[in-house]
Design a protein around this motif. Structure first.
Motif, PDB file in Angstrom:
ATOM      1  N   LYS A 124      16.622   9.023   6.639  1.00  0.00           N
ATOM      2  CA  LYS A 124      15.565   9.775   5.661  1.00  0.00           C
ATOM      3  C   LYS A 124      14.205   9.027   5.767  1.00  0.00           C
ATOM      4  O   LYS A 124      14.119   7.776   5.800  1.00  0.00           O
ATOM      5  N   THR A 125      13.069   9.793   5.798  1.00  0.00           N
ATOM      6  CA  THR A 125      11.897   9.515   6.022  1.00  0.00           C
ATOM      7  C   THR A 125      11.053   9.678   4.572  1.00  0.00           C
ATOM      8  O   THR A 125      11.454  10.365   4.010  1.00  0.00           O
ATOM      9  N   PHE A 126      10.252   8.668   4.352  1.00  0.00           N
ATOM     10  CA  PHE A 126       9.096   8.513   3.393  1.00  0.00           C
ATOM     11  C   PHE A 126       7.768   8.698   4.328  1.00  0.00           C
ATOM     12  O   PHE A 126       7.395   7.760   4.850  1.00  0.00           O
ATOM     13  N   THR A 127       7.065   9.693   3.958  1.00  0.00           N
ATOM     14  CA  THR A 127       5.868  10.116   4.866  1.00  0.00           C
ATOM     15  C   THR A 127       4.785  10.083   4.106  1.00  0.00           C
ATOM     16  O   THR A 127       4.615  10.729   3.210  1.00  0.00           O
ATOM     17  N   LEU A 128       3.761   9.300   4.454  1.00  0.00           N
ATOM     18  CA  LEU A 128       2.547   9.198   3.781  1.00  0.00           C
ATOM     19  C   LEU A 128       1.386  10.313   4.462  1.00  0.00           C
ATOM     20  O   LEU A 128       1.704  10.713   5.480  1.00  0.00           O
ATOM     21  N   SER A 129       0.578  10.642   3.456  1.00  0.00           N
ATOM     22  CA  SER A 129      -0.490  11.622   3.884  1.00  0.00           C
ATOM     23  C   SER A 129      -1.657  10.943   3.803  1.00  0.00           C
ATOM     24  O   SER A 129      -2.776  11.616   4.143  1.00  0.00           O
ATOM     25  N   GLY A 130      -1.966   9.830   3.296  1.00  0.00           N
ATOM     26  CA  GLY A 130      -3.230   9.112   2.855  1.00  0.00           C
ATOM     27  C   GLY A 130      -3.027   7.648   2.826  1.00  0.00           C
ATOM     28  O   GLY A 130      -1.776   7.253   2.468  1.00  0.00           O
ATOM     29  N   ASN A 131      -3.888   6.924   2.840  1.00  0.00           N
ATOM     30  CA  ASN A 131      -3.696   5.536   2.556  1.00  0.00           C
ATOM     31  C   ASN A 131      -3.500   5.357   1.171  1.00  0.00           C
ATOM     32  O   ASN A 131      -3.805   5.768   0.159  1.00  0.00           O
ATOM     33  N   VAL A 132      -2.761   4.176   0.967  1.00  0.00           N
ATOM     34  CA  VAL A 132      -2.218   3.630  -0.378  1.00  0.00           C
ATOM     35  C   VAL A 132      -2.523   2.227  -0.407  1.00  0.00           C
ATOM     36  O   VAL A 132      -1.832   1.531   0.271  1.00  0.00           O
ATOM     37  N   GLY A 133      -3.243   1.617  -1.453  1.00  0.00           N
ATOM     38  CA  GLY A 133      -3.754   0.296  -1.392  1.00  0.00           C
ATOM     39  C   GLY A 133      -2.964  -0.490  -2.264  1.00  0.00           C
ATOM     40  O   GLY A 133      -2.426  -0.115  -3.407  1.00  0.00           O
ATOM     41  N   ILE A 134      -2.642  -1.681  -1.938  1.00  0.00           N
ATOM     42  CA  ILE A 134      -1.776  -2.572  -2.880  1.00  0.00           C
ATOM     43  C   ILE A 134      -2.463  -4.058  -2.669  1.00  0.00           C
ATOM     44  O   ILE A 134      -2.861  -4.377  -1.630  1.00  0.00           O
ATOM     45  N   SER A 135      -2.628  -4.641  -3.748  1.00  0.00           N
ATOM     46  CA  SER A 135      -3.293  -5.805  -3.850  1.00  0.00           C
ATOM     47  C   SER A 135      -2.743  -6.750  -4.085  1.00  0.00           C
ATOM     48  O   SER A 135      -1.524  -6.806  -4.340  1.00  0.00           O
ATOM     49  N   SER A 136      -3.224  -8.331  -3.987  1.00  0.00           N
ATOM     50  CA  SER A 136      -2.433  -9.445  -3.967  1.00  0.00           C
ATOM     51  C   SER A 136      -2.704  -9.990  -5.522  1.00  0.00           C
ATOM     52  O   SER A 136      -2.226 -11.078  -6.207  1.00  0.00           O
ATOM     53  N   ALA A 137      -3.255  -8.975  -6.561  1.00  0.00           N
ATOM     54  CA  ALA A 137      -3.351  -9.364  -7.760  1.00  0.00           C
ATOM     55  C   ALA A 137      -1.945  -9.688  -8.481  1.00  0.00           C
ATOM     56  O   ALA A 137      -0.923  -9.125  -8.204  1.00  0.00           O
ATOM     57  N   THR A 138      -1.825 -10.667  -9.243  1.00  0.00           N
ATOM     58  CA  THR A 138      -0.576 -11.114  -9.873  1.00  0.00           C
ATOM     59  C   THR A 138      -0.238 -10.542 -11.305  1.00  0.00           C
ATOM     60  O   THR A 138       0.550 -11.255 -11.840  1.00  0.00           O
ATOM     61  N   THR A 139      -0.711  -9.538 -11.493  1.00  0.00           N
ATOM     62  CA  THR A 139      -0.569  -8.679 -12.737  1.00  0.00           C
ATOM     63  C   THR A 139       0.935  -8.708 -13.058  1.00  0.00           C
ATOM     64  O   THR A 139       1.612  -8.876 -14.132  1.00  0.00           O
ATOM     65  N   LEU A 140       1.911  -8.129 -11.993  1.00  0.00           N
ATOM     66  CA  LEU A 140       3.115  -7.731 -12.231  1.00  0.00           C
ATOM     67  C   LEU A 140       4.087  -8.800 -11.613  1.00  0.00           C
ATOM     68  O   LEU A 140       5.013  -9.118 -12.271  1.00  0.00           O
ATOM     69  N   ASP A 141       3.337  -9.655 -10.637  1.00  0.00           N
ATOM     70  CA  ASP A 141       4.369 -10.581 -10.036  1.00  0.00           C
ATOM     71  C   ASP A 141       3.652 -11.877  -9.426  1.00  0.00           C
ATOM     72  O   ASP A 141       2.354 -11.373  -8.866  1.00  0.00           O
ATOM     73  N   ALA A 142       3.904 -12.790  -9.455  1.00  0.00           N
ATOM     74  CA  ALA A 142       3.246 -14.141  -9.217  1.00  0.00           C
ATOM     75  C   ALA A 142       3.080 -14.079  -7.717  1.00  0.00           C
ATOM     76  O   ALA A 142       2.036 -14.784  -7.093  1.00  0.00           O
ATOM     77  N   GLN A 143       3.770 -13.258  -6.901  1.00  0.00           N
ATOM     78  CA  GLN A 143       3.499 -12.966  -5.519  1.00  0.00           C
ATOM     79  C   GLN A 143       2.590 -11.760  -5.284  1.00  0.00           C
ATOM     80  O   GLN A 143       1.905 -11.547  -4.014  1.00  0.00           O
ATOM     81  N   GLY A 144       2.149 -11.387  -6.262  1.00  0.00           N
ATOM     82  CA  GLY A 144       1.051 -10.091  -6.131  1.00  0.00           C
ATOM     83  C   GLY A 144       1.839  -8.744  -5.729  1.00  0.00           C
ATOM     84  O   GLY A 144       3.118  -8.632  -5.647  1.00  0.00           O
ATOM     85  N   GLY A 145       1.052  -7.661  -5.612  1.00  0.00           N
ATOM     86  CA  GLY A 145       1.755  -6.399  -5.444  1.00  0.00           C
ATOM     87  C   GLY A 145       2.269  -6.345  -4.096  1.00  0.00           C
ATOM     88  O   GLY A 145       2.133  -7.195  -3.116  1.00  0.00           O
ATOM     89  N   ARG A 146       3.376  -5.375  -4.045  1.00  0.00           N
ATOM     90  CA  ARG A 146       4.164  -5.299  -2.716  1.00  0.00           C
ATOM     91  C   ARG A 146       4.395  -3.802  -2.319  1.00  0.00           C
ATOM     92  O   ARG A 146       4.705  -2.997  -3.176  1.00  0.00           O
ATOM     93  N   LEU A 147       4.613  -3.506  -0.950  1.00  0.00           N
ATOM     94  CA  LEU A 147       5.531  -2.520  -0.468  1.00  0.00           C
ATOM     95  C   LEU A 147       6.546  -3.253  -0.149  1.00  0.00           C
ATOM     96  O   LEU A 147       6.997  -4.208   0.671  1.00  0.00           O
ATOM     97  N   GLU A 148       7.829  -2.473  -0.726  1.00  0.00           N
ATOM     98  CA  GLU A 148       9.396  -2.944  -0.569  1.00  0.00           C
ATOM     99  C   GLU A 148       9.989  -1.984   0.234  1.00  0.00           C
ATOM    100  O   GLU A 148      10.252  -0.926  -0.554  1.00  0.00           O
ATOM    101  N   ILE A 149      10.757  -2.299   1.109  1.00  0.00           N
ATOM    102  CA  ILE A 149      11.470  -1.376   1.977  1.00  0.00           C
ATOM    103  C   ILE A 149      12.889  -1.644   1.747  1.00  0.00           C
ATOM    104  O   ILE A 149      13.302  -2.800   2.519  1.00  0.00           O
ATOM    105  N   ARG A 150      13.811  -1.118   1.304  1.00  0.00           N
ATOM    106  CA  ARG A 150      15.205  -1.400   1.204  1.00  0.00           C
ATOM    107  C   ARG A 150      15.956  -0.621   1.757  1.00  0.00           C
ATOM    108  O   ARG A 150      17.158  -0.905   2.271  1.00  0.00           O
TER     109      ARG A 150
END
Length: 669
Positions: A449-475
């Motif tokens: 199954k595919t997850f298809t983007l149609s534009g850029n999505v920004g993820i930053s290293s800010a540690t608001t949610l996690d000490a390692q920063g924002g993330r893209l996680e593919i399971r």
């Protein structure tokens, strides 16, 4: 049964006895199987004990217990009183055991008659005034509690069995706890039950479940225009299943503005049957419905489900639903249909938020929809949405995606967006595109199954949610970008399975590496595949992370463009060079002694540098149309041809490296 010796001044009841005449006694014990009924007699007892299996029927108005009134587990005390609220049975000390049964049978016919004169009438025994309290009224107009009551009413259940009139729990300020369940039985009838009817603040806490399987309305407040603040806390489940049964959070249907609040806090599941209702009748002040359990969704016990099948025309209206921080809330069976002006908010702040799992009914994604006007959806900071619709989430009102409200939804950019589609999926216009500390988690039905983007999505290293920063996680699943659509920013990549298909072409590919999430040193790649799939352009992979599997695909033009790494890198699984792609290792090592190596189609692998080449030392699978090219711009090296395709060969013509290697490969195919 007969009393033992040494029991002077004790009357034992072992059969069915009804009092007649003047009856006073210091000590009365009703044994198992015995029943004592007062009839109209008004006895005075010093101590009265109802043993397990015994029954005491208080049928007279003036009876008195001056000492200890004790009702053991599985013993029964029935209450009838027809003369105002002067109730002398509570003169002494009461000891109702946790599994005892207290039946309210008859009260005075005056409006809102009590079975306790005041909040201090009945003693608490082991933390509660009674065991099970059963409202089974055949005559009279009952008010259950006196003003300012603050004790635990029942160690067991509060059961509404039958009644002949509408009733209120209390007026004015009070709070009480039911340690078991609150149950409105099917035979209770259509008479309403109201938590609070006059100005004040009330709180009922039910440690177990709330069940309305009758035909009546349970109202938190009534039509009084005074300020009424009523709260119902249910630690377990709420089930409304009877035909005509409902919970009306505020019975005030007036448009007169008043500052009343009606709040339900639930720790378990919410189930409303097709012929039942959950609603608020107040068009001015919304009812507040909080899912405030604590859970992770891994088991039924840690998941709060919502199943509202109601088809009533006022269903779910004027209610603000909240998935509170720390809760895991999941839709089941059907869509959640918001009524007029109803809202749903997934709460959160800092790094902690609630979870809303849109889920599926079989393979059909479930949505939050609306059948009326004024509905709204909000995901706050740190909220998690588990998104099941193939269309993702929409930023506009309408009928697309998991959120279909009449007002445009609001999605916080610092939240967690977890895609769980069972078919091919897109993020939808609601996924915030600006760079932020968001999480985007891809966990599709399988790796086709595919997850298809149609534009850029920004993820930053800010540690608001996690000490390692924002993330893209593919399971699980394939994340598909395009030449102009990808995940970008200073965030990181986490992979345990699936594929990240990177087709993006950076403006300066020799210095702007891929993936475009730049926190390479914080990557965690324990599974899955990075696939460089761009066509006819340079794609340079950062060599800083250790990759699990690496694939190149698409088309490249020899001598013009290729795929490469910025520096030597580890590949723990397999390197695959496919289609018409060119992977140019240059002088860098790609892989190691345990790395497998595969080439298909018309692909080409260019390698250079000293030592054994290619660097992969595992199993090789080379298509006859593929090419390994040893460039030798840096000096002598060794070309490794696996023994499963022929003897190791060394090409020694330093002037003709390309042609020599091509001949060796072709010879063995």
């Amino acid at each position: 049964m007969y009393p033992s010796t040494g029991t002077s001044n004790v009357v034992y009841i072992t059969k069915n006895i009804t009092l007649n005449g003047t009856n006073n006694a210091d000590n009365v014990v009703i044994d198992n199987g015995g029943t004592l009924s007062t009839s109209t007699v008004t006895p005075t007892f010093t101590n009265l004990t109802v043993k397990t299996g015994g029954t005491f029927n208080k049928e007279s108005n003036g009876m008195i217990v001056n000492g200890i009134l004790e009702v053991e587990d599985n013993a029964t005390f029935t209450f009838k009183h027809t003369n105002g609220n002067a109730i002398s049975v509570w003169n002494g000390t009461e000891k109702f055991h946790a599994n005892s049964n207290f039946y309210i049978k008859v009260v005075d016919n005056t409006s809102n008659s009590l079975f306790m004169d005041s909040k201090d009438d009945v003693s608490e025994y082991n933390g509660a005034c009674f065991g099970n309290v059963i409202v089974d009224v055949s005559a009279g107009k009952l008010q259950l509690l006196p003003k300012n009551f603050t004790k635990t009413l029942a160690a067991g259940n509060l059961i509404f069995k039958s009644n002949t009139d509408n009733m209120r729990i209390c007026e004015g300020n009070y709070s009480t706890t039911i340690k078991g369940n609150l149950i409105i039985e099917p035979g209770y009838g259509s008479n309403s039950i109201t938590e609070l009817t006059t100005a004040g603040t009330s709180s009922i806490t039910v440690n177990g479940d709330f069940t309305n399987s009758g035909t009546s309305a349970f109202r938190l407040t009534n039509s009084n225009t005074e300020v009424l603040n009523a709260t119902l806390n249910v630690l377990g489940n709420i089930t409304i299943s009877g035909t005509g049964a409902n919970i009306d959070m505020d019975g005030n249907a007036t448009t007169t503005l008043h500052a009343s609040t009606s709040t339900i806090n639930i720790g378990g599941d919410l189930t409303v049957g097709a012929s039942s209702l959950l609603r608020s009748s107040n068009t001015v002040n919304q009812g507040i419905f909080n899912f405030n359990g604590t859970g992770d969704g891994l088991t039924a016990a840690t998941t709060q489900t919502i199943s509202i099948a109601s088809a009533g025309t006022t269903r779910n209206q004027y209610i603000d639903f909240y998935a509170k921080a720390g809760s895991y809330v999941q839709l089941i069976n059907q869509n959640l249909e918001l009524g007029k002006n109803a809202t749903f908010t997934v709460n959160g702040s800092g790094s902690t938020g609630g979870v809303l799992d849109f889920n599926f009914n079989g393979s059909t994604p479930l949505n939050i929809t609306s059948y009326s006007t004024g509905s709204k959806f909000t995901a706050e900071q740190a909220a998690t949405l588990k998104i099941s619709s193939p269309d993702g989430i929409s930023a506009t009102s309408g009928t697309t995606g998991n959120v279909q409200t009449t007002n445009a939804p609001v999605y916080n950019s610092v939240a967690k967006y977890h895609y769980i589609g069972k078919t091919n999926q897109v993020p939808g216009t609601g996924l915030p595109a600006a760079s932020s500390a968001k999480f985007v988690i891809i966990e599709l039905g399988d790796n086709t199954k595919t997850f298809t983007l149609s534009g850029n999505v920004g993820i930053s290293s800010a540690t608001t949610l996690d000490a390692q920063g924002g993330r893209l996680e593919i399971r699980k699943g394939i994340v598909m970008g395009t030449s102009t659509a990808d995940f970008t920013g200073t965030g990181r990549l986490v992979m345990s399975d699936g594929e990240y298909n990177i087709a993006s072409i950076t403006a300066a590919p020799l210095t702007n590496y891929l993936p475009q999430l730049a926190a390479y040193s914080r990557y965690s790649l324990t599974g899955g595949t990075i696939n460089l799939s761009g066509n006819n352009a340079m794609q340079i992979l950062s060599g800083t992370p250790a990759y699990y599997n690496l694939t190149t695909s698409g088309s490249n033009t020899l001598g013009t463009d290729y795929k490469a790494v910025s520096n030597g890198t580890t590949v723990n699984g397999t390197i695959k060079v496919t289609e018409n792609s060119i992977l140019n290792a240059r002088t860098y090592a790609i892989g190691g002694t345990a790395t497998n190596f595969s080439m298909t189609g018309n692909s080409r692998y260019i390698t250079d540098g000293a030592g054994d080449k290619p660097d992969a030392g595992g199993t090789y699978s080379l298509a006859p149309t593929s090419t390994i090219e040893f460039a030798n711009s840096s000096g002598a090296g060794v070309v490794r041809l696996r023994t499963d395709i022929g003897s190791d060969k060394l090409c020694q013509d330093n002037c003709q490296w390309h042609e020599c290697l091509q001949r060796i490969i072709n010879k063995w195919y």
